[in-house]
Enzyme design. Structure first.
Site, mmCIF file in Angstrom:
data_model
loop_
_atom_site.group_PDB
_atom_site.id
_atom_site.type_symbol
_atom_site.label_atom_id
_atom_site.label_comp_id
_atom_site.label_asym_id
_atom_site.label_seq_id
_atom_site.Cartn_x
_atom_site.Cartn_y
_atom_site.Cartn_z
ATOM 1 N N LYS A 25 -11.655 -16.571 -48.385
ATOM 2 C CA LYS A 25 -12.965 -16.288 -47.692
ATOM 3 C C LYS A 25 -13.589 -17.666 -47.162
ATOM 4 C CE LYS A 25 -14.770 -11.974 -49.255
ATOM 5 N NZ LYS A 25 -15.840 -11.046 -49.877
ATOM 6 N N LYS A 59 -13.799 -4.908 -44.841
ATOM 7 C CA LYS A 59 -15.110 -5.177 -44.008
ATOM 8 C C LYS A 59 -15.471 -6.290 -43.440
ATOM 9 C CE LYS A 59 -17.882 -2.659 -47.431
ATOM 10 N NZ LYS A 59 -18.263 -3.484 -48.617
ATOM 11 N N LYS A 84 -4.926 -6.638 -45.840
ATOM 12 C CA LYS A 84 -5.542 -5.345 -46.104
ATOM 13 C C LYS A 84 -6.897 -4.979 -45.394
ATOM 14 C CE LYS A 84 -9.336 -7.451 -48.923
ATOM 15 N NZ LYS A 84 -10.351 -7.314 -49.724
#
Ligand code: AMP
Ligand code: TRP
Length: 357
Positions: free
Chosen positions: A138, A222, A219
């Site tokens: 992230k 969201k 993956k």
């Protein structure tokens, strides 16, 4: 008899029939959380929420949280965040989370999460946190890294330990975070006194990592900027069809399951299998006369049919925001009762107490 046994339990449990029942019947205490950063997608549903539902129906003590404090580790628009909290509440209820049998609550309404997180942070190390893959992932594209993103796994450990949960249903991406929680629970228990059970992750191998539709090496997520990579539970049927039609497969036209060499079509077969309950072999046999383009229509139909009743329920719930707020307020009361008992015990153990010895 049961009452007598209950009285013999440690003083910690003495005032709550809820916790006493949990101990006597030796049930699992389940905790899990989901960020209100948008509608849940197929990965969230099959990797986590569906499992939450079955664990709830197996008579465990289940505590589920909409973890809004986690979601602000990356910038959020306040109006959108509030909408997403309602949306997530409606989605979880529509997926079968029953607020009468499970505790469903909003993390920021229970301040003990932040309090325990601080205490656990005093014996977590920067070295350990910097190795966690989700943080690395992230923070990759950020010029400056918010401290919250770095220490977020400590808050996640606090979420779990506050309820003395021992089983944590999550997707594969959360395994290292649960391992950190195990580590912190052990350190705390050794350093002060045994307060926390050491929790285990519950990961369902087959659906622990649903892949992105257009980048099947990654993956489904969201936070992916490209909406084409996922199917959200709120997507109308024509959009679900469009997303599946646009999904990336390969130059072989046959419908075969081979996740190593054919990740795109294999991901579709997995989604198809999860929506119909059919195994991979049956699916490949039934669709051997189709090419992957035609097969995508079959998968889309299965996905649309599967989510139809959930979407119907979700739309009903979304038209009643007062009910949704009420559910979260009830959940807050129940969560706070457990959380405040644990935090008192923790403070006592650490010496954060003004009472005389
Ligand atoms: P999040 O969207 O990060 O709040 O994730 C909520 C839950 O869904 C966590 O237990 C994740 O591990 C799980 N999850 C998220 N993405 C996937 C995926 N693509 N496949 C399986 N599980 C997932
Ligand atoms: N970190 C998890 C995620 O990003 C969400 C989460 C927060 C969670 N607290 C938790 C999951 C506690 C399991 C247990 O998906």
């Amino acid at each position: 008899m049961i009452k007598a046994a209950a009285r013999n339990l440690s003083w910690l449990y003495a005032r709550s029939s809820y916790v006493i029942c949990r101990e006597i019947h030796n049930k699992k205490v389940i905790f899990s959380g989901i960020q209100p950063t948008g509608a849940p997608h197929l990965g969230n549903y099959f990797g986590a929420i569906k499992k939450w539902h079955s664990l709830q129906n197996e008579q465990n003590d289940c505590i589920f949280s909409i973890v809004d404090l986690h979601s602000i580790t990356l910038p959020q628009d306040p109006v959108k965040l509030r909408q997403n909290i309602h949306l997530m509440t409606a989605c979880l209820l529509a997926c079968g989370i029953d607020p009468k049998t499970s505790i469903l609550f909003l993390q920021s309404q229970v301040p003990q999460h932040a309090e325990l997180s601080w205490i656990l942070g005093t014996f977590s190390t920067m070295a350990r946190l910097s190795h966690l893959p989700q943080y690395k992932e992230k923070s990759q594209n950020l010029d400056v890294i918010p401290l919250g993103l770095f220490i977020y796994p400590i808050l996640q450990s606090a979420d779990i330990l506050l309820y003395k949960a021992n089983a944590i249903p999550v997707g594969e991406d959360q395994l290292q975070h649960v391992q950190l929680c195990q580590h912190l629970a052990r350190i705390f228990n050794n350093k002060y006194k045994t307060v926390f059970p050491v929790p285990s992750a519950i990961v369902d191998e087959t659906c622990a990592r649903i892949k992105s539709l257009r980048q099947p090496d990654k993956k489904m997520s969201k936070s992916d900027m490209d909406f084409k990579n996922r199917i959200e539970l709120t997507d109308p049927p024509d959009l679900m069809l469009k997303r599946i039609k646009e999904s990336l497969t390969d130059f072989t036209s046959a419908v075969t399951y081979d996740p190593e060499n054919r990740p795109g079509v294999s991901n579709l077969i997995l989604i198809h299998s999860l929506c119909t309950g059919k195994d991979f072999e049956t699916i490949c046999k039934e669709n051997e006369h189709l090419d992957t383009g035609q097969y995508k229509l079959v998968v889309a139909e299965a996905v649309i049919e599967y989510f139809k009743p959930i979407q119907y329920e979700m739309n009903k719930l979304l038209s009643d925001p007062v009910y949704l707020t009420g559910v979260l307020n009830d959940g807050k009361e129940k969560a706070q009762e457990i959380a405040s008992r644990t935090i008192n015990e923790v403070k006592e153990a650490v010496g954060l107490s003004a009472s005389c010895l």
